[in-house]
Design an enzyme around this catalytic site. Structure first.
Site, mmCIF file in Angstrom:
data_model
loop_
_atom_site.group_PDB
_atom_site.id
_atom_site.type_symbol
_atom_site.label_atom_id
_atom_site.label_comp_id
_atom_site.label_asym_id
_atom_site.label_seq_id
_atom_site.Cartn_x
_atom_site.Cartn_y
_atom_site.Cartn_z
ATOM 1 N N SER A 67 85.793 -12.523 -28.392
ATOM 2 C CA SER A 67 84.992 -12.003 -27.283
ATOM 3 C C SER A 67 85.695 -10.864 -26.546
ATOM 4 O O SER A 67 86.921 -10.865 -26.412
ATOM 5 C CB SER A 67 84.727 -13.143 -26.292
ATOM 6 O OG SER A 67 84.302 -12.650 -25.044
ATOM 7 N N TYR A 101 80.680 -6.196 -25.417
ATOM 8 C CA TYR A 101 79.710 -5.836 -24.394
ATOM 9 C C TYR A 101 79.930 -4.347 -24.203
ATOM 10 O O TYR A 101 81.079 -3.907 -24.096
ATOM 11 C CB TYR A 101 80.026 -6.552 -23.080
ATOM 12 C CG TYR A 101 79.734 -8.025 -23.100
ATOM 13 C CD1 TYR A 101 78.440 -8.491 -23.293
ATOM 14 C CD2 TYR A 101 80.744 -8.949 -22.884
ATOM 15 C CE1 TYR A 101 78.161 -9.846 -23.293
ATOM 16 C CE2 TYR A 101 80.470 -10.309 -22.882
ATOM 17 C CZ TYR A 101 79.179 -10.754 -23.079
ATOM 18 O OH TYR A 101 78.908 -12.085 -23.079
ATOM 19 N N THR A 135 76.624 -7.539 -28.384
ATOM 20 C CA THR A 135 75.823 -8.552 -27.689
ATOM 21 C C THR A 135 74.766 -7.836 -26.859
ATOM 22 O O THR A 135 75.079 -7.069 -25.952
ATOM 23 C CB THR A 135 76.715 -9.460 -26.818
ATOM 24 O OG1 THR A 135 77.591 -10.162 -27.694
ATOM 25 C CG2 THR A 135 75.886 -10.470 -26.034
ATOM 26 N N LYS A 174 73.732 -9.168 -31.752
ATOM 27 C CA LYS A 174 73.638 -10.583 -31.346
ATOM 28 C C LYS A 174 72.744 -10.715 -30.116
ATOM 29 O O LYS A 174 72.879 -9.936 -29.167
ATOM 30 C CB LYS A 174 75.044 -11.083 -31.007
ATOM 31 C CG LYS A 174 75.111 -12.494 -30.443
ATOM 32 C CD LYS A 174 76.556 -12.944 -30.302
ATOM 33 C CE LYS A 174 76.675 -14.362 -29.814
ATOM 34 N NZ LYS A 174 76.564 -14.488 -28.352
ATOM 35 N N HIS A 210 72.253 -16.797 -26.356
ATOM 36 C CA HIS A 210 73.540 -16.853 -25.656
ATOM 37 C C HIS A 210 73.867 -18.296 -25.260
ATOM 38 O O HIS A 210 74.434 -18.558 -24.200
ATOM 39 C CB HIS A 210 73.480 -15.963 -24.404
ATOM 40 C CG HIS A 210 74.769 -15.280 -24.058
ATOM 41 N ND1 HIS A 210 74.994 -13.943 -24.234
ATOM 42 C CD2 HIS A 210 75.928 -15.765 -23.537
ATOM 43 C CE1 HIS A 210 76.220 -13.632 -23.811
ATOM 44 N NE2 HIS A 210 76.810 -14.726 -23.392
#
Ligand SMILES: Cc1cc2nc3c(=O)[nH]c(=O)nc-3n(C[C@H](O)[C@H](O)[C@H](O)COP(=O)(O)O)c2cc1C
Length: 348
Positions: free
Chosen positions: A104, A126, A152, A214, A238
């Site tokens: 992440s 992100y 994402t 995603k 999520h």
């Protein structure tokens, strides 16, 4: 320890209450959290008999990378909340199980620390309001050996959670992105202006790594991602932490598969808790399934060994389910293996 439910119970006892709640929570009133679980349970398997299943193989591949089974580890933030070794332990346990780890943006370890112990891994991004900083993270991930980038797409803003406010992480916890160290940062970093064009931007920036999108829950969006250059789409809400009331992933998955056909790989997550759920996901059109919270429960309780044990036991359950369904391999699973409630679309 056998099941994610048992790992969760153990983690609940071991972790501080605010950390447990941060991991467990959904958004809003947790409608989608309940919906994700229910929607998998509503998919009935239609086993085939008399198929000689003396040898069953769970191995498969994602974007050309071989993996021991179709159970992979989704990106989740702040692993050092669950265990002092954080993402390093998760990556190590995942590698030992022959699975794939997605790191992440909100990791609490450096790229180099993770890359040193990881097997195959992808980097989740992100896109931040600060595009220079985003580009720096992308280049760092490419240099460290990420095999794909995961964009994402479902988090233009961070949704209000049901059980917690701020992330219970102190300023002394290290971050993959040191600039994001302030305690109250959730939600202020992500760029809400991201569009399909950014798929190409990421791909170019990375020198051509595959981009996986995603957070896709609709067929038309999945098609648009492919048209914009995505190598794969990932059906996800999520883990029920963004739009509450969003469609459960088991319901969205066949629609997404029908929309993209065989043009790309399709992944899914959200409430996957057993090998049966994984086989259900394959039958509804997934190439592979990801687990989020279960990996954190296993990490919190057993560190790298816990993560390895979790993945190995899920792999064993996939093998048992395949055998009992009359399938010798992942590629034997097709839409015909699943029955969904009336009114729920299958994959076409
Ligand atoms: C504590 C927590 C943190 C998460 N952090 C991220 C993240 O940083 N990036 C991301 O793309 N998804 C994140 N997710 C979502 C997961 O990638 C995944 O979609 C979800 O956990 C799957 O559902 P499951 O937990 O029911 O398996 C997070 C989920 C949880 C539970």
């Amino acid at each position: 320890m056998a099941s994610p439910a048992e790992w969760e119970q153990a983690a609940r006892a071991a972790l501080p209450a605010d950390v447990y709640d941060y991991i467990a929570t959904g958004s809003g009133v947790e409608e989608t959290l309940a919906g994700n679980d229910r929607a998998w349970h509503e998919v009935a398997l239609r086993p085939r008999v008399l198929r000689d299943v003396s040898d069953v193989e769970t191995a498969t591949s994602v974007l050309g990378t071989p993996v021991a089974s179709p159970v992979l580890v989704a990106p989740t933030g702040y692993h050092r909340l669950a265990h002092p070794d954080g993402e390093v332990a998760t990556a190590k346990g995942t590698a030992e199980a022959g699975s794939l780890f997605v790191l992440s943006t909100r990791a609490t370890a450096s790229l180099d620390e993770v890359a040193a112990v990881a097997g195959p891994w992808w980097m989740q991004h992100y896109l931040l309001r600060d595009r220079d900083l985003t580009a720096e993270i992308v280049r760092g991930a490419v240099d460290a050996g990420a095999r794909a980038l995961v964009l994402t797409a479902d988090t233009p803003y961070v949704a209000t959670k049901a059980r917690v406010g701020a992330v219970p992480v102190g300023p002394s916890v290290p971050r993959l992105v040191p600039a994001m160290e302030t305690r109250d940062d959730e939600g202020t970093w992500q760029d809400p202006a991201v569009t399909f064009k950014d798929i190409g931007w990421l791909r170019e920036l990375s020198g051509g790594l595959p981009v996986v999108v995603k957070g896709v829950l609709r067929g038309d969006d999945a098609r648009a991602c492919v048209d914009a250059g995505a190598a794969a789409v990932w059906v996800s809400n999520h883990g029920a932490r963004q739009l509450d009331g969003a469609i459960p992933t088991a319901v969205a998955l066949p629609q997404v598969r029908a929309a993209v056909g065989e043009a790309c790989e399709v992944y899914v997550d959200g409430g996957i808790r057993t090998g049966r759920d994984v086989v259900r996901a394959l039958a509804l059109g997934a190439t592979a399934a990801f687990v989020g919270r279960p990996a954190l429960w296993a990490l919190g309780t057993g560190g790298a060994d816990g993560v390895r044990e979790l993945l190995t036991s899920l792999q064993a359950e996939v093998a048992e389910t395949l055998a009992l369904c009359g399938c010798r391999s992942v590629s034997d699973v097709n839409a015909d293996l699943a029955a969904v409630p009336p009114g729920r679309a299958m994959r076409g």
